[in-house]
Write an enzyme that holds these catalytic residues in place. Structure first.
Site, PDB file in Angstrom:
ATOM      1  N   PRO A   1       4.272  -4.698   5.539  1.00  0.00           N
ATOM      2  CA  PRO A   1       3.300  -5.002   6.611  1.00  0.00           C
ATOM      3  C   PRO A   1       2.435  -3.794   6.937  1.00  0.00           C
ATOM      4  O   PRO A   1       2.395  -3.334   8.075  1.00  0.00           O
ATOM      5  CB  PRO A   1       4.202  -5.382   7.784  1.00  0.00           C
ATOM      6  CG  PRO A   1       5.455  -4.605   7.555  1.00  0.00           C
ATOM      7  CD  PRO A   1       5.631  -4.558   6.060  1.00  0.00           C
ATOM      8  N   CYS A   2       1.725  -3.300   5.948  1.00  0.00           N
ATOM      9  CA  CYS A   2       0.945  -2.084   6.161  1.00  0.00           C
ATOM     10  C   CYS A   2      -0.285  -2.349   7.022  1.00  0.00           C
ATOM     11  O   CYS A   2      -0.971  -1.426   7.430  1.00  0.00           O
ATOM     12  CB  CYS A   2       0.556  -1.477   4.818  1.00  0.00           C
ATOM     13  SG  CYS A   2      -0.074  -2.661   3.645  1.00  0.00           S
TER      14      CYS A   2
END
Length: 110
Positions: free
Chosen positions: A61-62
DNA sequence: TTTATGACTTTGC
DNA sequence: AGCAAAGCCATAA
């Protein structure tokens, strides 16, 4: 065999530590490169965090990682900057009129 | 090895 | 508040 037991180098440790931290960011929260750098043990290596995310495996989940202003500096890596914003909005994150995350409300502290 | 670059941060004006 | 320059650390050429 000599005792050249090669343990994980400091940079590899840093690398995986960042990955783990990012994967632990709760939904609806964001964190900063600086924060990750500090949590990883290298307060001055915020740029490295960006580099790590760029090289990191997909599925991370950058999009929940922003710079200190709450700006989506890594938006280009998603192909569509609007998509990244929508992803965050769908998680309950609010933006101000300048396309910046409301860090006061959503900043995640380790 | 040296130089340039980058999903950054801090400091100074 | 906003912009410019310097500082940092690892990678690529």
């Amino acid at each position: 065999m000599t005792e050249r037991v090669k343990q994980n180098s400091a940079k590899e440790e840093f690398y995986f530590r960042i990955l783990e931290l990012v994967s632990k960011i709760p939904k609806g929260k964001v964190t900063t490169y600086k924060n990750l750098a500090i949590a990883g043990g290298k307060p001055r290596s915020s740029r490295l965090v960006g580099w790590i995310l760029n090289k990191s495996p997909l599925g991370l989940p950058c999009h929940r990682v922003v710079n200190r202003n709450g700006e989506l500096t890594g938006k280009f890596a998603f192909g569509d900057s609007q998509m990244m914003k929508k992803l965050l909005e769908s998680e309950g994150i609010e933006f101000d009129s300048k396309e910046r995350v409301n860090l006061t409300k959503h900043l995640w502290i380790f």
